[in-house]
Design a protein around this motif. Structure first.
Motif, PDB file in Angstrom:
ATOM      1  N   GLY A  99       0.803  -1.221   0.000  1.00 43.04           N
ATOM      2  CA  GLY A  99       0.000   0.000   0.000  1.00 43.04           C
ATOM      3  C   GLY A  99       0.836   1.272   0.000  1.00 43.04           C
ATOM      4  N   PHE A 100       2.168   1.141   0.155  1.00 43.31           N
ATOM      5  CA  PHE A 100       3.039   2.324   0.142  1.00 43.31           C
ATOM      6  C   PHE A 100       3.326   2.813  -1.279  1.00 43.31           C
ATOM      7  N   PHE A 101       2.969   1.974  -2.269  1.00 47.22           N
ATOM      8  CA  PHE A 101       3.194   2.379  -3.661  1.00 47.22           C
ATOM      9  C   PHE A 101       1.936   3.061  -4.190  1.00 47.22           C
ATOM     10  N   ASN A 102       2.126   4.172  -4.891  1.00 51.17           N
ATOM     11  CA  ASN A 102       0.968   4.861  -5.471  1.00 51.17           C
ATOM     12  C   ASN A 102       0.635   4.309  -6.843  1.00 51.17           C
ATOM     13  N   SER A 103       1.672   4.043  -7.641  1.00 52.27           N
ATOM     14  CA  SER A 103       1.400   3.598  -9.006  1.00 52.27           C
ATOM     15  C   SER A 103       2.081   2.272  -9.325  1.00 52.27           C
ATOM     16  N   ALA A 104       3.240   2.004  -8.766  1.00 51.35           N
ATOM     17  CA  ALA A 104       3.957   0.762  -9.098  1.00 51.35           C
ATOM     18  C   ALA A 104       3.260  -0.438  -8.454  1.00 51.35           C
ATOM     19  N   LYS A 105       3.388  -1.589  -9.137  1.00 48.72           N
ATOM     20  CA  LYS A 105       2.801  -2.827  -8.591  1.00 48.72           C
ATOM     21  C   LYS A 105       3.884  -3.598  -7.851  1.00 48.72           C
ATOM     22  N   LEU A 106       3.473  -4.305  -6.823  1.00 49.76           N
ATOM     23  CA  LEU A 106       4.439  -5.108  -6.066  1.00 49.76           C
ATOM     24  C   LEU A 106       4.075  -6.583  -6.215  1.00 49.76           C
ATOM     25  N   GLU A 107       5.008  -7.378  -6.721  1.00 50.87           N
ATOM     26  CA  GLU A 107       4.815  -8.839  -6.792  1.00 50.87           C
ATOM     27  C   GLU A 107       5.674  -9.447  -5.691  1.00 50.87           C
ATOM     28  N   ASP A 108       5.030 -10.088  -4.746  1.00 49.02           N
ATOM     29  CA  ASP A 108       5.756 -10.678  -3.621  1.00 49.02           C
ATOM     30  C   ASP A 108       5.821 -12.199  -3.810  1.00 49.02           C
ATOM     31  N   LEU A 109       6.990 -12.707  -4.154  1.00 53.65           N
ATOM     32  CA  LEU A 109       7.137 -14.150  -4.376  1.00 53.65           C
ATOM     33  C   LEU A 109       7.429 -14.849  -3.046  1.00 53.65           C
ATOM     34  N   HIS A 110       7.224 -16.152  -3.023  1.00 59.61           N
ATOM     35  CA  HIS A 110       7.456 -16.899  -1.778  1.00 59.61           C
ATOM     36  C   HIS A 110       8.455 -18.029  -1.987  1.00 59.61           C
ATOM     37  N   ALA A 111       9.332 -18.165  -1.008  1.00 58.34           N
ATOM     38  CA  ALA A 111      10.349 -19.212  -1.097  1.00 58.34           C
ATOM     39  C   ALA A 111       9.807 -20.558  -0.616  1.00 58.34           C
ATOM     40  N   SER A 112       8.598 -20.575  -0.074  1.00 59.03           N
ATOM     41  CA  SER A 112       8.113 -21.789   0.594  1.00 59.03           C
ATOM     42  C   SER A 112       8.106 -23.021  -0.313  1.00 59.03           C
ATOM     43  N   SER A 113       7.716 -22.880  -1.587  1.00 62.76           N
ATOM     44  CA  SER A 113       7.646 -24.066  -2.466  1.00 62.76           C
ATOM     45  C   SER A 113       9.015 -24.711  -2.621  1.00 62.76           C
ATOM     46  N   VAL A 114      10.047 -23.877  -2.837  1.00 57.71           N
ATOM     47  CA  VAL A 114      11.403 -24.405  -3.044  1.00 57.71           C
ATOM     48  C   VAL A 114      11.901 -25.060  -1.746  1.00 57.71           C
ATOM     49  N   ILE A 115      11.613 -24.414  -0.617  1.00 56.54           N
ATOM     50  CA  ILE A 115      12.088 -24.947   0.670  1.00 56.54           C
ATOM     51  C   ILE A 115      11.338 -26.237   1.027  1.00 56.54           C
ATOM     52  N   ILE A 116      10.035 -26.238   0.794  1.00 55.10           N
ATOM     53  CA  ILE A 116       9.238 -27.440   1.109  1.00 55.10           C
ATOM     54  C   ILE A 116       9.703 -28.615   0.236  1.00 55.10           C
ATOM     55  N   ASP A 117      10.010 -28.313  -1.013  1.00 59.32           N
ATOM     56  CA  ASP A 117      10.510 -29.369  -1.898  1.00 59.32           C
ATOM     57  C   ASP A 117      11.803 -29.961  -1.317  1.00 59.32           C
ATOM     58  N   TYR A 118      12.682 -29.098  -0.797  1.00 57.70           N
ATOM     59  CA  TYR A 118      13.942 -29.569  -0.200  1.00 57.70           C
ATOM     60  C   TYR A 118      13.650 -30.441   1.028  1.00 57.70           C
TER      61      TYR A 118
END
Ligand code: R5P
Length: 346
Positions: free
Chosen positions: A159-178
């Motif tokens: 919500g701190f961005f006025n115009s830019a979009k934020l894509e937040d990726l997650h490491a959980s899939s890679v870690i869970i696979d390990y």
């Protein structure tokens, strides 16, 4: 040169600041693999840039190739344990690279920053700045239209961005696979927890995906000092169990070491840790070494969003690194091709 078609956002151009170069190169390997698989007939390479530090410490990034009209991605790993440059130097390098992209007429500009700087300064406690909001504002001012990051400390930063979009990726899939394929954990004997209530949601996510039990650690901070912890208590049972502590980041390691002691006092048998951002600031690695030697810590799994380097990995028996570069590459590919990324954000 690839013609600009309606099924892409334009020529995919990737540049890196010095501290983002190693991560960007790992991403390129995967990007080329994806391109080949998709039959694109394109070879991706990093475009040439120069990062200059002036005698007085000022920094600038120069883009040495034409990027006019391109879909530009600027990669930077802001807290880089392998560099002398500070977080602030690397943030400034990123800002100048983004602004150079804007001045050079790129059509779309995305900052690829696996570590969002100042993300723990996202609310005000006393007479102080909301620095994460400042960072968002500076990125937009520089010309950034999108930011791709990893497990941002607080989702409110979106919500701190006025115009830019934020894509937040997650490491959980890679870690869970390990955890499942390499460590072969037994979910019936595993309790997942976070080192504080703030990480409870993340712990719940891991426990659900792994089919394991859940416990909560309640940490109270003492704001009279930096990284001071007041008290900790455990909600749940860990006696005789293997425990997985999940956290977005390990910085000084104080939070983690306190959680380890609490869990050991409550009878945890083995302790694994999973973290997206293993900063290991200051003497953190020595602290974790001591816990490993005392038999309190079995393994820390971190991602290459904070690249510790080959030498560290070889000499650190308690550390394993998994790579999130392929995930970032896939997300960049899909954005460029105007394909959905929501499945990749889970
Ligand atoms: C706290 O809210 C975070 O999720 C981490 O637990 C914390 O920032 C780690 O910091 P440190 O390692 O310095 O205790």
């Amino acid at each position: 040169m690839m013609p600009k078609t309606t099924d892409s956002r334009g020529l995919l151009s990737i540049i890196a600041c010095d501290s983002g170069r190693a991560f960007a190169e790992r991403m390129m390997v995967e990007l080329n693999r994806i391109s080949k698989q998709e039959g694109d007939d394109l070879f991706h390479r990093l475009k040439y840039t120069t990062e200059v530090t002036f005698p007085n410490g000022e920094i600038k990034v120069v883009i040495n190739e034409n990027i006019r009209g391109d879909d530009l991605y600027v990669v930077q790993c802001i807290d880089d344990p392998l560099s002398e440059k500070s977080v602030n130097d690397n943030l400034m390098a990123l800002l100048t690279a983004v602004h150079a992209g804007y001045q050079s007429d790129a059509d779309h500009i995305t900052a690829v920053i696996p570590q969002f700087p100042y993300s723990r300064q996202e609310r005000r406690k006393t007479r102080e700045a909301i620095s994460a909001k400042l960072v968002a504002g500076m990125l937009e001012l520089a010309g950034c239209q999108r930011v791709i990051t990893l497990d941002i400390h607080s989702e409110a930063i979106q919500g701190f961005f006025n115009s830019a979009k934020l894509e937040d990726l997650h490491a959980s899939s890679v870690i869970i696979d390990y955890l499942q394929t390499i460590l072969r954990i037994d979910p019936t004997r595993l309790v997942v927890t976070g080192p504080d209530v703030g990480s409870a949601e993340r712990a719940r996510h891991y426990s659900k995906r792994l089919g394991a039990h859940l416990a909560i650690v309640d940490k109270a901070r003492d704001y009279s000092g930096i990284s001071k912890i007041e008290s900790m208590r455990l909600v749940g049972r860990v006696k005789g169990m293997e425990v997985l502590i999940v956290d977005d980041m390990i910085a000084t390691g104080n939070t983690l070491v306190n959680a380890i002691h609490l869990l050991k006092e409550h009878g945890a048998e083995k302790i694994y840790v999973a973290t997206s951002l293993p900063f290991f600031t200051g003497d953190c690695a020595e602290k974790l070494n001591r816990e490993y030697e005392k038999g309190n810590l079995d393994l820390v799994i971190g991602t290459d969003a904070v690249f510790q380097g080959k030498a560290f990995i070889e000499k650190t028996p308690w550390y394993r690194e998994v790579s999130v570069a392929p995930l970032f590459a896939r997300v960049i590919y899909n954005i460029n091709k105007k394909r959905s990324v929501s499945e990749l954000l889970k």
